[in-house]
Design a protein around this motif. Structure first.
Motif, PDB file in Angstrom:
ATOM      1  N   LEU A  38       0.875  -1.075  -0.063  1.00 13.68           N
ATOM      2  CA  LEU A  38      -0.152   0.134  -0.188  1.00 13.68           C
ATOM      3  C   LEU A  38       0.726   1.311   0.010  1.00 13.68           C
ATOM      4  N   PHE A  39       1.926   1.306   0.698  1.00 11.02           N
ATOM      5  CA  PHE A  39       2.879   2.462   0.908  1.00 11.02           C
ATOM      6  C   PHE A  39       3.370   2.724  -0.435  1.00 11.02           C
ATOM      7  N   VAL A  75       6.708  15.593  -4.932  1.00 18.16           N
ATOM      8  CA  VAL A  75       8.039  15.139  -4.684  1.00 18.16           C
ATOM      9  C   VAL A  75       8.068  14.230  -3.395  1.00 18.16           C
ATOM     10  N   ILE A  76       8.996  13.291  -3.368  1.00 18.44           N
ATOM     11  CA  ILE A  76       9.401  12.160  -2.278  1.00 18.44           C
ATOM     12  C   ILE A  76       9.421  12.860  -0.866  1.00 18.44           C
ATOM     13  N   LYS A  77       9.976  14.079  -0.532  1.00 20.60           N
ATOM     14  CA  LYS A  77      10.374  14.848   0.534  1.00 20.60           C
ATOM     15  C   LYS A  77       8.819  14.893   1.081  1.00 20.60           C
ATOM     16  N   ASN A  78       7.843  15.758   0.182  1.00 21.42           N
ATOM     17  CA  ASN A  78       6.513  15.966   0.587  1.00 21.42           C
ATOM     18  C   ASN A  78       5.641  14.727   0.902  1.00 21.42           C
ATOM     19  N   ILE A  79       5.871  13.678   0.212  1.00 18.91           N
ATOM     20  CA  ILE A  79       5.170  12.469   0.516  1.00 18.91           C
ATOM     21  C   ILE A  79       5.315  12.014   1.677  1.00 18.91           C
ATOM     22  N   LEU A  80       6.637  11.620   1.879  1.00 21.04           N
ATOM     23  CA  LEU A  80       6.981  11.183   3.354  1.00 21.04           C
ATOM     24  C   LEU A  80       6.414  11.906   4.462  1.00 21.04           C
ATOM     25  N   LEU A  81       6.252  13.338   4.225  1.00 20.04           N
ATOM     26  CA  LEU A  81       5.952  13.939   5.565  1.00 20.04           C
ATOM     27  C   LEU A  81       4.244  13.864   5.617  1.00 20.04           C
ATOM     28  N   ASP A  82       3.709  13.346   4.474  1.00 17.41           N
ATOM     29  CA  ASP A  82       2.196  13.129   4.630  1.00 17.41           C
ATOM     30  C   ASP A  82       1.717  11.928   5.388  1.00 17.41           C
ATOM     31  N   GLN A  83       1.196  12.246   6.689  1.00 16.68           N
ATOM     32  CA  GLN A  83       0.778  11.085   7.556  1.00 16.68           C
ATOM     33  C   GLN A  83      -0.026  10.333   7.169  1.00 16.68           C
ATOM     34  N   THR A  84      -0.823  10.511   6.091  1.00 16.48           N
ATOM     35  CA  THR A  84      -1.668   9.510   5.535  1.00 16.48           C
ATOM     36  C   THR A  84      -1.165   8.499   4.687  1.00 16.48           C
ATOM     37  N   ARG A 120      12.778  14.078  -6.018  1.00 16.49           N
ATOM     38  CA  ARG A 120      12.273  12.936  -6.952  1.00 16.49           C
ATOM     39  C   ARG A 120      10.933  12.921  -6.706  1.00 16.49           C
ATOM     40  N   LYS A 121      10.171  12.901  -8.057  1.00 16.01           N
ATOM     41  CA  LYS A 121       8.709  12.461  -7.960  1.00 16.01           C
ATOM     42  C   LYS A 121       8.353  11.257  -7.626  1.00 16.01           C
ATOM     43  N   GLY A 122       7.213  11.058  -6.896  1.00 11.62           N
ATOM     44  CA  GLY A 122       7.050   9.778  -6.489  1.00 11.62           C
ATOM     45  C   GLY A 122       6.657   8.850  -7.707  1.00 11.62           C
ATOM     46  N   ASN A 123       6.254   9.179  -8.612  1.00 11.58           N
ATOM     47  CA  ASN A 123       5.921   8.278  -9.909  1.00 11.58           C
ATOM     48  C   ASN A 123       7.062   8.232 -10.695  1.00 11.58           C
ATOM     49  N   SER A 124       8.217   8.739 -10.301  1.00 12.56           N
ATOM     50  CA  SER A 124       9.514   8.322 -11.018  1.00 12.56           C
ATOM     51  C   SER A 124      10.310   7.268 -10.022  1.00 12.56           C
ATOM     52  N   LEU A 125       9.900   6.760  -9.056  1.00 13.16           N
ATOM     53  CA  LEU A 125      10.472   5.913  -8.232  1.00 13.16           C
ATOM     54  C   LEU A 125      10.083   4.443  -8.618  1.00 13.16           C
ATOM     55  N   THR A 126      11.352   3.612  -8.505  1.00 11.64           N
ATOM     56  CA  THR A 126      11.093   2.328  -8.900  1.00 11.64           C
ATOM     57  C   THR A 126      10.854   1.472  -7.419  1.00 11.64           C
ATOM     58  N   LEU A 127      10.165   0.275  -7.878  1.00 12.44           N
ATOM     59  CA  LEU A 127       9.945  -0.457  -6.590  1.00 12.44           C
ATOM     60  C   LEU A 127      10.982  -0.512  -5.671  1.00 12.44           C
ATOM     61  N   GLU A 136      13.828   1.282  -5.235  1.00 13.99           N
ATOM     62  CA  GLU A 136      14.071   2.560  -4.834  1.00 13.99           C
ATOM     63  C   GLU A 136      13.153   2.633  -3.369  1.00 13.99           C
ATOM     64  N   ILE A 137      11.862   2.350  -3.629  1.00 12.53           N
ATOM     65  CA  ILE A 137      10.720   2.531  -2.568  1.00 12.53           C
ATOM     66  C   ILE A 137      11.207   1.644  -1.490  1.00 12.53           C
ATOM     67  N   GLU A 138      11.378   0.416  -1.735  1.00 13.71           N
ATOM     68  CA  GLU A 138      11.943  -0.570  -0.823  1.00 13.71           C
ATOM     69  C   GLU A 138      13.246  -0.046  -0.088  1.00 13.71           C
ATOM     70  N   THR A 139      14.250   0.527  -0.721  1.00 17.31           N
ATOM     71  CA  THR A 139      15.377   1.044  -0.142  1.00 17.31           C
ATOM     72  C   THR A 139      14.846   2.218   0.901  1.00 17.31           C
ATOM     73  N   ILE A 140      14.024   3.120   0.374  1.00 22.72           N
ATOM     74  CA  ILE A 140      13.436   4.215   1.508  1.00 22.72           C
ATOM     75  C   ILE A 140      12.716   3.647   2.600  1.00 22.72           C
ATOM     76  N   TYR A 141      12.052   2.590   2.455  1.00 21.28           N
ATOM     77  CA  TYR A 141      11.367   2.040   3.496  1.00 21.28           C
ATOM     78  C   TYR A 141      12.336   1.376   4.586  1.00 21.28           C
ATOM     79  N   GLN A 142      13.162   0.775   4.119  1.00 20.43           N
ATOM     80  CA  GLN A 142      14.336   0.081   4.821  1.00 20.43           C
ATOM     81  C   GLN A 142      15.033   1.126   5.467  1.00 20.43           C
ATOM     82  N   SER A 143      15.466   2.239   5.003  1.00 23.09           N
ATOM     83  CA  SER A 143      16.174   3.313   5.342  1.00 23.09           C
ATOM     84  C   SER A 143      15.437   3.952   6.649  1.00 23.09           C
ATOM     85  N   ALA A 144      14.065   4.408   6.288  1.00 20.95           N
ATOM     86  CA  ALA A 144      13.203   4.711   7.609  1.00 20.95           C
ATOM     87  C   ALA A 144      13.312   4.069   8.714  1.00 20.95           C
TER      88      ALA A 144
END
Length: 275
Positions: free
Chosen positions: A147-148, A158-167, A190-197, A199-207
């Motif tokens: 879902l994330f 942009v991904i900065k704003n997406i990650l600040l979104d508590q929804t 980076r825009k959300g729709n430009s990120l690969t799956l 890269e998003i997995e890396t963002i999640y693991q980094s968080a």
């Protein structure tokens, strides 16, 4: 504003101090903090005789599980809890005092007065604001990565704003979004729709890694944050980019840059996080 690691640290320290305590009365000096019920006297009456059985956290919210009720508390910018003996000097900006039958007091202090408290019947706290639209946080056991990822890849923000979104994902604020994106090697624009799956997995693991380490260090003290035992956090000593403007990147030694993204100060390394 306290983010997930600071709120989790407050939760852990508060548990040691107030679990099992029964409320005798409540004093309210700034009624606007009480959002539900809208009658201050009703709020006070409902809490008399209630015992704190557990303290949970959801994102940046503290949930006090009482005998029959759940008190949902958001600290906003400057909210702090502390436990004191009856008769101890009351600090300025102390707006709510929960008096326990054993003579101790849980005091809520908030210089900015932005904090909120909502009182619900048990089981109803997730069905109304402020928690009904809150996403899962990355440390929740049943966090849905699918879902994330879908929410990110459908977004043109942009991904900065997406990650600040508590929804989208709960618990992350300015500090830990900047640190997460640095660890993931992703530029904040980076825009959300430009990120690969991947890269998003890396963002999640980094968080997850960033938040877990920050919790180990008791959170980050930038201005005034202390836990409920009055101790500062220590994660500020390990920050890679946040607050490190013009300092050398620990990985490549290029200078850390600060820019504004949707009005929020944003720190990144132009070499390690190329756009």
């Amino acid at each position: 504003m306290p983010e997930l690691p600071e709120v989790e640290t407050i939760r852990q320290t508060l548990r040691q101090l107030v679990i099992g305590k029964e409320m005798e009365s409540v004093d309210i000096k700034w009624p606007k903090i009480i959002q539900k019920p809208d009658d201050m006297e009703e709020f006070k009456q409902l809490l008399v005789g209630q015992t704190i059985e557990e303290i949970r956290r959801k994102g940046k919210f503290l949930l006090f599980d009482l005998t029959d009720l759940v008190l949902v508390s958001h600290l906003r910018m400057e909210g702090k809890y502390g436990v004191f003996q009856k008769g101890e000097e009351i600090a300025e900006h102390t707006h709510i005092t929960f008096h326990f039958v054993d003579g101790t007091e849980l005091r809520y202090r908030d210089v900015r007065k932005f904090g909120t408290m909502h009182l619900f019947e048990k089981g109803a706290e997730l069905d109304e604001k402020p928690l009904i639209q809150l996403a899962m946080d990355p440390l929740e056991e049943h966090f849905s990565f699918t879902l994330f990822a879908q929410k990110i890849q459908k977004s043109e923000r942009v991904i900065k704003n997406i990650l600040l979104d508590q929804t989208v994902i709960a618990g992350l604020g300015n500090i830990y979004v900047d640190e997460t994106l640095f660890l993931a090697g992703i530029h904040p624009l980076r825009k959300g729709n430009s990120l690969t799956l991947s890269e998003i997995e890396t963002i999640y693991q980094s968080a997850v890694l960033t938040l877990q380490e920050a919790i180990k260090q008791g959170g980050t003290t930038i201005r005034s944050y202390v836990n409920s035992q009055g101790q500062i956090g220590m994660f500020q000593q390990q920050l890679h980019v946040y607050g490190q403007t013009d300092k050398a990147c620990r990985k490549c030694h290029d200078k850390i840059v600060k820019m504004k993204v949707n009005g929020r100060g944003t720190h990144f390394c132009p070499t390690c996080q190329q756009l």
